[in-house]
Design a protein around this motif. Structure first.
Motif, PDB file in Angstrom:
ATOM      1  N   GLY A 154      -4.115   9.611  -4.907  1.00 48.51           N
ATOM      2  CA  GLY A 154      -3.788   8.568  -3.950  1.00 48.51           C
ATOM      3  C   GLY A 154      -4.375   8.913  -2.596  1.00 48.51           C
ATOM      4  N   LEU A 155      -4.174   8.014  -1.638  1.00 46.59           N
ATOM      5  CA  LEU A 155      -4.694   8.196  -0.290  1.00 46.59           C
ATOM      6  C   LEU A 155      -3.556   8.428   0.694  1.00 46.59           C
ATOM      7  CD1 LEU A 155      -7.288   5.272  -0.246  1.00 46.59           C
ATOM      8  CD2 LEU A 155      -7.787   7.711  -0.533  1.00 46.59           C
ATOM      9  N   GLY A 156      -3.879   9.079   1.802  1.00 43.60           N
ATOM     10  CA  GLY A 156      -2.884   9.299   2.838  1.00 43.60           C
ATOM     11  C   GLY A 156      -3.516   9.323   4.211  1.00 43.60           C
ATOM     12  N   VAL A 157      -2.708   9.071   5.230  1.00 42.64           N
ATOM     13  CA  VAL A 157      -3.146   9.104   6.621  1.00 42.64           C
ATOM     14  C   VAL A 157      -3.121  10.523   7.159  1.00 42.64           C
ATOM     15  CG1 VAL A 157      -2.466   8.440   8.972  1.00 42.64           C
ATOM     16  CG2 VAL A 157      -2.554   6.712   7.144  1.00 42.64           C
ATOM     17  N   ASP A 158      -2.122  11.297   6.767  1.00 43.27           N
ATOM     18  CA  ASP A 158      -1.924  12.688   7.188  1.00 43.27           C
ATOM     19  C   ASP A 158      -1.337  12.772   8.593  1.00 43.27           C
ATOM     20  OD1 ASP A 158      -1.790  15.416   7.215  1.00 43.27           O
ATOM     21  OD2 ASP A 158      -3.876  15.759   6.693  1.00 43.27           O
ATOM     22  N   VAL A 159      -2.172  12.712   9.646  1.00 44.65           N
ATOM     23  CA  VAL A 159      -1.650  12.873  11.003  1.00 44.65           C
ATOM     24  C   VAL A 159      -2.190  11.788  11.930  1.00 44.65           C
ATOM     25  CG1 VAL A 159      -1.236  15.354  10.833  1.00 44.65           C
ATOM     26  CG2 VAL A 159      -3.480  14.560  11.536  1.00 44.65           C
ATOM     27  N   LEU A 167       0.839  -1.195   0.000  1.00 49.03           N
ATOM     28  CA  LEU A 167       0.000   0.000   0.000  1.00 49.03           C
ATOM     29  C   LEU A 167       0.878   1.251   0.000  1.00 49.03           C
ATOM     30  CD1 LEU A 167      -2.683  -1.144   2.587  1.00 49.03           C
ATOM     31  CD2 LEU A 167      -2.709  -1.408   0.086  1.00 49.03           C
ATOM     32  N   ILE A 168       0.354   2.331  -0.552  1.00 43.41           N
ATOM     33  CA  ILE A 168       1.141   3.554  -0.735  1.00 43.41           C
ATOM     34  C   ILE A 168       0.427   4.723  -0.062  1.00 43.41           C
ATOM     35  CG2 ILE A 168       2.096   5.164  -2.438  1.00 43.41           C
ATOM     36  CD1 ILE A 168       2.308   2.727  -4.339  1.00 43.41           C
ATOM     37  N   ASP A 169       1.079   5.277   0.946  1.00 42.96           N
ATOM     38  CA  ASP A 169       0.561   6.435   1.675  1.00 42.96           C
ATOM     39  C   ASP A 169       1.182   7.682   1.057  1.00 42.96           C
ATOM     40  OD1 ASP A 169       0.080   8.518   3.465  1.00 42.96           O
ATOM     41  OD2 ASP A 169       0.254   7.243   5.233  1.00 42.96           O
ATOM     42  N   THR A 170       0.370   8.487   0.408  1.00 42.06           N
ATOM     43  CA  THR A 170       0.905   9.607  -0.369  1.00 42.06           C
ATOM     44  C   THR A 170       1.012  10.919   0.412  1.00 42.06           C
ATOM     45  OG1 THR A 170      -1.279  10.260  -1.229  1.00 42.06           O
ATOM     46  CG2 THR A 170      -0.048   8.601  -2.480  1.00 42.06           C
ATOM     47  N   HIS A 171       0.639  10.896   1.712  1.00 39.35           N
ATOM     48  CA  HIS A 171       0.737  12.154   2.476  1.00 39.35           C
ATOM     49  C   HIS A 171       0.648  11.868   3.967  1.00 39.35           C
ATOM     50  CE1 HIS A 171       0.457  16.555   2.910  1.00 39.35           C
ATOM     51  NE2 HIS A 171      -0.359  16.311   3.921  1.00 39.35           N
ATOM     52  N   ARG A 172       1.794  12.028   4.661  1.00 40.87           N
ATOM     53  CA  ARG A 172       1.794  11.874   6.124  1.00 40.87           C
ATOM     54  C   ARG A 172       2.911  12.716   6.739  1.00 40.87           C
ATOM     55  NH1 ARG A 172       1.446   6.311   9.659  1.00 40.87           N
ATOM     56  NH2 ARG A 172       0.564   5.576   7.702  1.00 40.87           N
ATOM     57  N   HIS A 173       2.626  13.248   7.938  1.00 38.20           N
ATOM     58  CA  HIS A 173       3.626  13.985   8.706  1.00 38.20           C
ATOM     59  C   HIS A 173       4.170  13.038   9.785  1.00 38.20           C
ATOM     60  CE1 HIS A 173       2.051  17.498   6.645  1.00 38.20           C
ATOM     61  NE2 HIS A 173       0.854  17.246   7.122  1.00 38.20           N
ATOM     62  N   LEU A 174       5.203  12.300   9.431  1.00 41.74           N
ATOM     63  CA  LEU A 174       5.672  11.231  10.301  1.00 41.74           C
ATOM     64  C   LEU A 174       6.214  11.725  11.638  1.00 41.74           C
ATOM     65  CD1 LEU A 174       7.496   8.696   7.937  1.00 41.74           C
ATOM     66  CD2 LEU A 174       5.478   8.270   9.331  1.00 41.74           C
ATOM     67  N   TRP A 175       6.788  12.909  11.676  1.00 43.23           N
ATOM     68  CA  TRP A 175       7.417  13.386  12.909  1.00 43.23           C
ATOM     69  C   TRP A 175       6.440  13.490  14.064  1.00 43.23           C
ATOM     70  CZ3 TRP A 175       5.895  17.942  15.291  1.00 43.23           C
ATOM     71  CH2 TRP A 175       5.178  18.869  14.513  1.00 43.23           C
ATOM     72  N   GLU A 176       5.147  13.528  13.777  1.00 40.70           N
ATOM     73  CA  GLU A 176       4.134  13.703  14.814  1.00 40.70           C
ATOM     74  C   GLU A 176       3.726  12.401  15.502  1.00 40.70           C
ATOM     75  OE1 GLU A 176       0.821  15.849  13.214  1.00 40.70           O
ATOM     76  OE2 GLU A 176       2.070  17.316  12.181  1.00 40.70           O
ATOM     77  N   THR A 177       4.335  11.283  15.118  1.00 39.00           N
ATOM     78  CA  THR A 177       3.864   9.971  15.553  1.00 39.00           C
ATOM     79  C   THR A 177       3.821   9.804  17.060  1.00 39.00           C
ATOM     80  OG1 THR A 177       4.760   9.016  13.514  1.00 39.00           O
ATOM     81  CG2 THR A 177       4.223   7.489  15.279  1.00 39.00           C
ATOM     82  N   ALA A 178       4.728  10.430  17.783  1.00 43.32           N
ATOM     83  CA  ALA A 178       4.797  10.243  19.237  1.00 43.32           C
ATOM     84  C   ALA A 178       3.675  10.957  19.992  1.00 43.32           C
ATOM     85  CB  ALA A 178       6.152  10.727  19.757  1.00 43.32           C
ATOM     86  N   PHE A 179       2.806  11.677  19.273  1.00 39.05           N
ATOM     87  CA  PHE A 179       1.796  12.500  19.948  1.00 39.05           C
ATOM     88  C   PHE A 179       0.375  12.019  19.625  1.00 39.05           C
ATOM     89  CE2 PHE A 179       5.634  14.950  19.489  1.00 39.05           C
ATOM     90  CZ  PHE A 179       5.810  15.496  20.762  1.00 39.05           C
ATOM     91  N   LYS A 180       0.197  10.701  19.573  1.00 37.00           N
ATOM     92  CA  LYS A 180      -1.118  10.150  19.248  1.00 37.00           C
ATOM     93  C   LYS A 180      -2.185  10.643  20.233  1.00 37.00           C
ATOM     94  CE  LYS A 180      -0.080   5.871  16.776  1.00 37.00           C
ATOM     95  NZ  LYS A 180       1.389   5.811  16.789  1.00 37.00           N
ATOM     96  N   GLY A 181      -3.307  11.056  19.664  1.00 37.30           N
ATOM     97  CA  GLY A 181      -4.438  11.483  20.475  1.00 37.30           C
ATOM     98  C   GLY A 181      -4.458  12.951  20.829  1.00 37.30           C
ATOM     99  N   THR A 182      -3.350  13.654  20.611  1.00 32.23           N
ATOM    100  CA  THR A 182      -3.335  15.072  20.997  1.00 32.23           C
ATOM    101  C   THR A 182      -4.291  15.901  20.157  1.00 32.23           C
ATOM    102  OG1 THR A 182      -1.447  15.473  19.529  1.00 32.23           O
ATOM    103  CG2 THR A 182      -0.951  14.982  21.820  1.00 32.23           C
ATOM    104  N   ALA A 183      -4.501  15.506  18.911  1.00 34.19           N
ATOM    105  CA  ALA A 183      -5.343  16.300  18.014  1.00 34.19           C
ATOM    106  C   ALA A 183      -6.687  15.633  17.731  1.00 34.19           C
ATOM    107  CB  ALA A 183      -4.605  16.548  16.693  1.00 34.19           C
ATOM    108  N   SER A 184      -7.068  14.666  18.558  1.00 33.11           N
ATOM    109  CA  SER A 184      -8.286  13.901  18.260  1.00 33.11           C
ATOM    110  C   SER A 184      -9.555  14.735  18.353  1.00 33.11           C
ATOM    111  CB  SER A 184      -8.388  12.699  19.204  1.00 33.11           C
ATOM    112  OG  SER A 184      -8.408  13.129  20.552  1.00 33.11           O
ATOM    113  N   ASN A 185      -9.485  15.882  19.009  1.00 32.32           N
ATOM    114  CA  ASN A 185     -10.649  16.769  19.108  1.00 32.32           C
ATOM    115  C   ASN A 185     -10.367  18.155  18.550  1.00 32.32           C
ATOM    116  OD1 ASN A 185     -12.494  14.965  20.634  1.00 32.32           O
ATOM    117  ND2 ASN A 185     -10.891  15.083  22.189  1.00 32.32           N
TER     118      ASN A 185
END
Length: 455
Positions: A300-305, A61-79
């Motif tokens: 294409g598709l992407g996860v983004d954040v 699968l190919i993710d065409t857009h993600r900001h990987l550096w933010e990975t350690a902050f899961k849930g901070t932007a959920s709202n």
């Protein structure tokens, strides 16, 4: 030098080949980093055999857009809305990120992607606070074993200076970064330019940034059509008036672009990255999946954040598919009609996640489909487990049922990076703990207003 051979036997091969969908039981022979044969009942000596019985064998699968550096902050932007994200993530967190933080986030994010069957990712990195930050991001991508485009972006030192009608040109360090780290095009990690574009920077700055990308010979990516920014700035039309549209431009989102905008993008060979989950949450507008397909715009598709959404592409496929169906069903309902057929099919979304994702990144000549001579980026999906079994439609199993725990095997350029459901990277537990410790320190430094929003 000896040739490494891997034989994948007995699986249901699901891929596009020369524009047509293939879905049948075939064997695949991999020699070193390439696919050398695809046919029934391959039998050769001295080969590493992987049984794919009861599995789908698919292009990675190919993710065409993600900001990987933010990975350690899961849930901070959920709202968070988009504006809260800009102020919280780029305004508060990004300036506090050191090179080690970027390395850990990128590495963890890349491994998370691999674990869920993503073999190629566009890392849109807008935390380039120093050359050391850039080096850390690149090193993490290489250490992970993923195939990636590293989108060299702007510093994350001040969201006000860099993302609100910014008059700062893209850092000239891009020339040094390319020369130092990307002298060869034959590496798993290559370079792109991640610019602000006309919705986040002055139009003249956007022009200069595009010209820099072309001088560097790189693909150029920017955000466009996000909520009210689309009709407010009319970015696509302005870039067209300046004669700047072209096939080297990739745009993320596109939710509030007009039909005329989509025509312009398609006519100039531009590409679009759709990130449906975060677009629905943050107020960017309804995903542009149907509009892109209507205008034959390569997308294409992407996860983004992952600060707001899951890190697998299965969720993005399902969200894109069902949202577009809902949009069209609602139109029929308002006309007093019952829908006679679905507006979008699983095959359309699977294509976006594989071969069209490769086209979106300009990489379809060597990835995105399982064909002889292409790179061996291959995933095996177990469809004999709870949640996927019994499977009567491999396409729907991929698009609507599969999750990361169903990904049995991941191969990137002939290297096995996940097998038997377990990622081969040995220290993921320690990496997660280190990310958590460092991210917790940064979160403790947030402004009181942002800290309250994250409680």
């Amino acid at each position: 030098m000896s040739t490494r051979k891997i034989l994948i036997k007995g699986g249901t091969v699901l891929t596009f080949q020369k524009g047509s969908l293939v879905c049948e039981e075939l064997d695949i022979l991999v020699e070193n980093d390439k696919i050398s044969n695809i046919e029934k009942n391959i039998s050769i000596p001295d080969v590493e055999e992987i049984s794919a019985n009861g599995m789908i064998v698919s292009p990675g699968l190919i993710d065409t857009h993600r900001h990987l550096w933010e990975t350690a902050f899961k849930g901070t932007a959920s709202n968070w809305t988009l504006m809260e994200y800009l102020n919280g993530m780029l305004g508060d967190i990004a300036p506090k990120m050191g090179p080690l933080d970027v390395y850990l986030g990128n590495l963890l994010g890349a491994l998370e992607a691999i674990n869920s069957g993503i073999t190629t990712i566009f890392d849109w990195s807008h935390v380039m606070n120093s050359d050391e930050h850039a080096e850390a991001a690149i090193r993490a991508l290489r250490d992970s074993g993923i195939r990636a485009k590293f989108g060299y972006g702007t510093p994350g030192t001040s969201v006000w200076e860099w993302f609100y009608e910014s008059k700062n040109p893209h850092p000239q360090n891009a020339y040094d970064i390319k020369k130092k780290y990307f002298s060869s095009e034959n590496e798993l990690v290559t370079m792109a330019l991640a610019i602000r574009g006309p919705e986040y920077s002055d139009l003249e700055i956007a022009k200069q940034d595009i010209e820099m990308g072309r001088d560097l010979g790189l693909q150029i990516s920017m955000h466009i059509g996000g909520g009210v920014f689309g009709p407010k700035y009319k970015g696509v039309q302005k870039l067209d008036q300046l004669g700047l549209l072209g096939p080297d431009l990739n745009f993320a989102h596109g939710n509030t672009l007009s039909d005329a905008d989509f025509c312009l993008l398609a006519d100039h060979g531009c590409t679009l990255s759709i990130t449906p989950e975060v677009e629905l949450q943050m107020g960017l507008g309804l995903p542009a999946t149907g509009k892109a397909l209507k205008h034959n715009l390569t997308s294409g598709l992407g996860v983004d954040v992952v600060t707001a959404t899951s890190g697998n592409l299965f969720d993005q496929m399902k969200t894109a598919l069902q949202t577009e169906r809902a949009i069209q069903n609602e139109k029929n309902y308002k006309r007093g009609d019952m829908s006679q057929q679905v507006a979008l099919r699983d095959v359309d979304i699977f294509k976006m996640a594989t071969i069209d994702g490769a086209k979106t990144l300009g990489m379809d000549q060597y990835i995105g489909s399982l064909e002889v001579g292409k790179q061996a980026d291959i995933i095996l999906i177990d469809i004999q487990k709870l949640g996927t079994a019994p499977s009567f439609n491999p396409l729907s199993s991929m698009v609507l049922y599969a999750k990361e725990h169903d990904v049995d095997t991941v191969i990137i350029a002939g290297n096995i990076v996940k097998q038997g459901g377990k990622i081969t990277y040995q220290t993921t537990h320690e990496l997660i703990l280190e990310c958590q410790v460092n991210a917790t320190k940064i979160m403790g430094q947030l402004t009181s207003k942002t800290a309250v929003k994250n409680q």
